[in-house]
Design an enzyme around this catalytic site. Structure first.
Site, PDB file in Angstrom:
ATOM      1  N   SER A  54       0.954  -1.139  -0.130  1.00 46.91           N
ATOM      2  CA  SER A  54       0.038   0.031  -0.031  1.00 46.91           C
ATOM      3  C   SER A  54       0.869   1.356   0.090  1.00 46.91           C
ATOM      4  O   SER A  54       1.794   1.207   0.665  1.00 46.91           O
ATOM      5  CB  SER A  54      -1.018   0.038   1.174  1.00 46.91           C
ATOM      6  OG  SER A  54      -1.451   1.257   1.327  1.00 46.91           O
ATOM      7  N   SER A  56       0.037   4.058   1.083  1.00 51.30           N
ATOM      8  CA  SER A  56      -0.234   4.818   2.204  1.00 51.30           C
ATOM      9  C   SER A  56       0.522   4.364   3.440  1.00 51.30           C
ATOM     10  O   SER A  56       0.849   4.942   4.406  1.00 51.30           O
ATOM     11  CB  SER A  56      -1.754   4.544   2.604  1.00 51.30           C
ATOM     12  OG  SER A  56      -2.179   3.420   2.841  1.00 51.30           O
ATOM     13  N   CYS A  57       0.894   3.052   3.419  1.00 50.56           N
ATOM     14  CA  CYS A  57       1.760   2.395   4.758  1.00 50.56           C
ATOM     15  C   CYS A  57       3.008   2.580   4.651  1.00 50.56           C
ATOM     16  O   CYS A  57       3.775   2.240   3.898  1.00 50.56           O
ATOM     17  CB  CYS A  57       1.144   0.752   4.723  1.00 50.56           C
ATOM     18  SG  CYS A  57       2.161  -0.137   5.702  1.00 50.56           S
ATOM     19  N   PRO A  58       3.470   3.168   5.707  1.00 51.58           N
ATOM     20  CA  PRO A  58       4.958   3.380   5.760  1.00 51.58           C
ATOM     21  C   PRO A  58       5.815   2.015   6.062  1.00 51.58           C
ATOM     22  O   PRO A  58       6.861   1.943   5.222  1.00 51.58           O
ATOM     23  CB  PRO A  58       5.330   4.026   7.090  1.00 51.58           C
ATOM     24  CG  PRO A  58       3.891   3.668   7.966  1.00 51.58           C
ATOM     25  CD  PRO A  58       2.865   3.187   7.020  1.00 51.58           C
ATOM     26  N   THR A  61       6.078   1.088   2.358  1.00 49.08           N
ATOM     27  CA  THR A  61       7.061   1.933   1.587  1.00 49.08           C
ATOM     28  C   THR A  61       8.413   1.675   1.753  1.00 49.08           C
ATOM     29  O   THR A  61       9.420   2.039   0.988  1.00 49.08           O
ATOM     30  CB  THR A  61       6.468   3.577   1.912  1.00 49.08           C
ATOM     31  OG1 THR A  61       5.343   3.489   1.683  1.00 49.08           O
ATOM     32  CG2 THR A  61       7.388   4.316   1.228  1.00 49.08           C
TER      33      THR A  61
END
Length: 325
Positions: A54, A56-58, A61
């Site tokens: 995702s 959005s997900c740290p 990432t």
């Protein structure tokens, strides 16, 4: 791929099962902890593995940045879920269309949970990203981001051009320093913002948010006069801190009530253009950081989390509430 008939909402709902008796947030450990290595069950092969993420997900990432830095784009393909998580967890674009989100190319799954349950029908862990999937055996290799980035750092070096193989984000000479800093950053910053945001009682929130800013102050001092956290080169320590800092002002400051100070106004070594600007240099000078950062995914995901918005926690900041003339 049909959606499982089994009720797993106790595992997909981010508002359930993550709170201790005192109201503090308790993250569940990752379950799949295999590695990729020559001679092992999962061997390094081009095109064998698939990374579900995702934007959005740290945690996810971290793996996207490392994959880009190491030049693994042609070796490991990716699928990004929609940022609009619901009671069934992370959906694919066929269920929740969003710019930059994908349909599942392997099985036509509706949710990331369907991938997990394909491999382990009785799985009782959280349905998290990143998820490193083996297409050959149809098994989960690993769903722990800190281990996936180390797999990416070395496991595929023999398949890479010499310049990419030579990149080492976890050099042996710096490992002790990296491990010590990673431990501090994970507990106080990476997971600390979640401990603040998901707290369901005032005291654990205040303890968590205070620790966040005490540690940011330490990191500000550490970064003065430096381009990187450790030594004079980019390491995994920079990647692991970056994914939280890039989300801080746009998500954690407001939504997670980490609002005593802001990165852009109060931490010149970390951010401000007239300081050393660690964050901005990483973002603007290295495509691995900017191309994997999608602010629309980040803001949509965090601000659509009703379990956080309804916690009724009184934030400590901003401090002061109003600036003097």
């Amino acid at each position: 791929m049909s959606t499982t008939k089994r009720d797993v909402t106790h595992l997909t709902d981010v508002g359930r099962g993550l709170t201790a008796a005192d109201g503090s947030f308790q993250r569940k450990p990752s379950v799949f902890r295999n590695t990729i290595e020559k001679g092992g069950h999962f061997e390094p092969e081009k095109g064998r593995y698939h990374l579900y993420v995702s934007y959005s997900c740290p945690w996810a990432t971290r793996t996207l940045i490392t994959r880009k830095i190491k030049g693994l784009e042609d070796i490991i393909d990716i699928t990004a879920v929609s940022p609009k998580m619901d009671e069934n967890g992370w959906p694919f674009a066929n269920v929740s269309p969003f710019p930059g989100a994908d349909v599942d190319p392997l099985y036509g799954a509706n949710y990331i949970k369907d991938i997990y349950l394909r491999a382990e029908p009785e799985y009782e862990g959280r349905f998290t990203v990143p998820l490193l999937w083996d297409k050959k055996t149809e098994k989960v290799v690993n769903n722990e981001s800190s281990e996936i980035i180390r797999i990416f750092n070395t496991a595929f070096n023999e398949l890479l051009p010499a310049d990419k193989a030579a990149i080492d984000l976890y050099p042996e000479a710096l490992r002790k320093e990296i491990d010590e800093l990673n431990d501090l950053v994970y507990n106080a910053i990476n997971n600390g913002v979640y401990r603040a945001g998901f707290a369901k009682a005032q005291q654990p929130y205040e303890e968590a948010v205070t620790k966040v800013f005490e540690t940011l102050d330490k990191l500000e001092e550490l970064l003065k006069g430096k381009d990187y956290l450790i030594g004079d080169k980019l390491t995994e320590a920079d990647i692991r801190l970056y994914v939280t800092i890039i989300r801080f002002d746009v998500a954690y400051h407001g939504h997670f009530k980490c609002n005593i100070r802001m990165i852009r106004h109060d931490y010149p070594a970390i951010h401000l253009p007239h300081g050393y600007s660690w964050l901005r240099k990483l973002y603007w000078n290295n495509d691995a950081f900017s191309s994997t950062c999608k602010f629309d995914h980040i803001k949509t995901s965090y601000y659509l989390q009703p379990s956080v918005a309804s916690n009724k926690i009184v934030p400590l900041g901003p401090v002061p509430h109003i600036l003097p003339l």
